[in-house]
Design a protein around this motif. Sequence first.
Motif, PDB file in Angstrom:
ATOM      1  N   CYS A  42       0.838  -1.204   0.000  1.00 49.92           N
ATOM      2  CA  CYS A  42       0.000   0.000   0.000  1.00 49.92           C
ATOM      3  C   CYS A  42       0.873   1.255   0.000  1.00 49.92           C
ATOM      4  CB  CYS A  42      -0.922   0.014   1.210  1.00 49.92           C
ATOM      5  SG  CYS A  42      -2.179  -1.264   1.182  1.00 49.92           S
ATOM      6  N   GLN A  48      -3.412   3.744  -4.893  1.00 58.03           N
ATOM      7  CA  GLN A  48      -4.220   2.617  -5.332  1.00 58.03           C
ATOM      8  C   GLN A  48      -4.894   1.938  -4.144  1.00 58.03           C
ATOM      9  OE1 GLN A  48      -1.121   0.333  -7.316  1.00 58.03           O
ATOM     10  NE2 GLN A  48      -2.050   0.842  -9.288  1.00 58.03           N
ATOM     11  N   SER A  56      -7.146   4.094  -0.652  1.00 57.88           N
ATOM     12  CA  SER A  56      -5.710   4.187  -0.879  1.00 57.88           C
ATOM     13  C   SER A  56      -4.996   4.698   0.380  1.00 57.88           C
ATOM     14  CB  SER A  56      -5.415   5.119  -2.052  1.00 57.88           C
ATOM     15  OG  SER A  56      -5.665   6.467  -1.679  1.00 57.88           O
TER      16      SER A  56
END
Length: 149
Positions: A42, A48, A56
């Motif tokens: 992450c 994303q 995100s």
Amino acid sequence: MKINPLEKNIQKKCAVCRKVYMTSEFDINPCPYCGWFNDSMCEENPDQVIYRNLISFNKAKKFYAAGKGFKPSIDDFLEGFDFYGEMEFKYQDKNFYLSRGDDEDEIEFGWSPENIYYFSDKDDFIQNAKIEDEYVRDIWDKVENPSYT
């Protein structure tokens, strides 16, 4: 004596709230302070939506700073679907699911054997997915427990 890999014996600092907490070797639980699942993937892809989180990393940091929870928008939810392929949520005490159809972009959406619908892609889902007479996009703020299955 064998060590239990689920025992919370590792100290870690949450990448979102920056608080220190104890976790296990497998680090399968969210931060107990903010709910973020700390994952280097992450952090490496900060814009994303990546499994186990539903928003995100950058959005999580903004939400946390503003005192908001991590509830995903419908776009976040569908980005998580793109990554994982199976999602669910609850609305008016019914459970709904999304899974991949025959085509990689196709979305199967339903809540019972009599109520299964197919959408060609995310845009088609956003524009046309309904629960009875309501568009999913219009009721998204009332959806509960959006999650990966």
